[in-house]
Design a protein around this motif. Structure first.
Motif, PDB file in Angstrom:
ATOM      1  N   PRO A 129      26.032  34.182  39.870  1.00  0.00           N
ATOM      2  CA  PRO A 129      26.840  35.360  39.541  1.00  0.00           C
ATOM      3  C   PRO A 129      26.300  36.070  38.296  1.00  0.00           C
ATOM      4  O   PRO A 129      25.728  35.444  37.410  1.00  0.00           O
ATOM      5  N   ASP A 130      26.527  37.361  38.252  1.00  0.00           N
ATOM      6  CA  ASP A 130      26.093  38.175  37.131  1.00  0.00           C
ATOM      7  C   ASP A 130      26.871  37.789  35.875  1.00  0.00           C
ATOM      8  O   ASP A 130      28.079  37.520  35.925  1.00  0.00           O
ATOM      9  N   GLU A 131      26.192  37.766  34.735  1.00  0.00           N
ATOM     10  CA  GLU A 131      26.841  37.395  33.470  1.00  0.00           C
ATOM     11  C   GLU A 131      28.002  38.342  33.149  1.00  0.00           C
ATOM     12  O   GLU A 131      29.034  37.923  32.624  1.00  0.00           O
ATOM     13  N   ARG A 132      27.853  39.604  33.492  1.00  0.00           N
ATOM     14  CA  ARG A 132      28.910  40.591  33.218  1.00  0.00           C
ATOM     15  C   ARG A 132      30.195  40.219  33.961  1.00  0.00           C
ATOM     16  O   ARG A 132      31.287  40.280  33.408  1.00  0.00           O
ATOM     17  N   ILE A 133      30.057  39.784  35.214  1.00  0.00           N
ATOM     18  CA  ILE A 133      31.228  39.392  36.003  1.00  0.00           C
ATOM     19  C   ILE A 133      31.888  38.163  35.383  1.00  0.00           C
ATOM     20  O   ILE A 133      33.122  38.085  35.278  1.00  0.00           O
ATOM     21  N   LEU A 134      31.095  37.215  34.956  1.00  0.00           N
ATOM     22  CA  LEU A 134      31.657  36.018  34.333  1.00  0.00           C
ATOM     23  C   LEU A 134      32.409  36.352  33.046  1.00  0.00           C
ATOM     24  O   LEU A 134      33.477  35.796  32.774  1.00  0.00           O
ATOM     25  N   ARG A 135      31.864  37.264  32.260  1.00  0.00           N
ATOM     26  CA  ARG A 135      32.552  37.678  31.024  1.00  0.00           C
ATOM     27  C   ARG A 135      33.885  38.368  31.343  1.00  0.00           C
ATOM     28  O   ARG A 135      34.878  38.161  30.653  1.00  0.00           O
ATOM     29  N   GLU A 136      33.892  39.197  32.411  1.00  0.00           N
ATOM     30  CA  GLU A 136      35.142  39.853  32.802  1.00  0.00           C
ATOM     31  C   GLU A 136      36.179  38.820  33.248  1.00  0.00           C
ATOM     32  O   GLU A 136      37.359  38.955  32.945  1.00  0.00           O
ATOM     33  N   VAL A 137      35.762  37.791  33.954  1.00  0.00           N
ATOM     34  CA  VAL A 137      36.686  36.733  34.368  1.00  0.00           C
ATOM     35  C   VAL A 137      37.238  36.014  33.151  1.00  0.00           C
ATOM     36  O   VAL A 137      38.442  35.765  33.049  1.00  0.00           O
ATOM     37  N   ASP A 189      37.480  37.151  30.075  1.00  0.00           N
ATOM     38  CA  ASP A 189      38.376  38.083  29.360  1.00  0.00           C
ATOM     39  C   ASP A 189      39.713  38.190  30.078  1.00  0.00           C
ATOM     40  O   ASP A 189      40.768  38.238  29.452  1.00  0.00           O
TER      41      ASP A 189
END
Length: 138
Positions: A123-131, A133
């Motif tokens: 998974p993209d790091e951006r998606i993981l950060r959104e999860v 958050d």
């Protein structure tokens, strides 16, 4: 047979002793039969590839034909699923030797190997950060 002055072991050509407890040095090529690649199928074992004993391995008669290093790796895998790097460390063998021995075990049906997930499928790091958050916001 000559004994050296310390009595640590024989001094015949080709037989070196490091100390009284160590015994003779076994070269990695002796453990792998001179091979450097894990089998004819060109299997590549990543350091993080997980190795587990097969659900339906060959019987004890076939296992008795294996070398001591093969049996050592099998014993480590029976205890728990391990990565190639862990097997190398626990068996105190070079990674290249472990890869060749695992290739033998894989071809004989003793073990299964699950390869790591390719980076493109992670998974993209951006998606993981959104999860993360979103979970913090709860």
């Amino acid at each position: 047979m000559n004994e050296d002055s310390a009595g640590a072991g024989p001094t015949t050509p080709g037989s070196q002793w490091y100390d009284a407890e160590a015994g003779p040095l076994v070269r990695p090529y002796a453990m792998t039969g001179g091979r450097t690649k894990p089998g004819p199928s060109n299997v590549r074992f990543d350091l993080i590839a997980l190795v587990v004993v097969d659900d339906d391995p060959p019987g004890p008669a076939e296992e008795s034909l294996l070398g001591p290093e093969h049996r050592s790796l099998l014993a480590l895998c029976r205890a728990e699923t391990q990565s190639v790097a862990e097997l190398s460390a626990d068996a105190d063998l070079p990674v290249g030797v472990v890869r060749v021995l695992l290739g033998d075990l894989l071809e004989s049906g003793f073990v299964r190997v699950s390869r790591p997930v390719p980076p493109a499928q992670l998974p993209d790091e951006r998606i993981l950060r959104e999860v993360i958050d979103g979970l913090r916001a709860l």
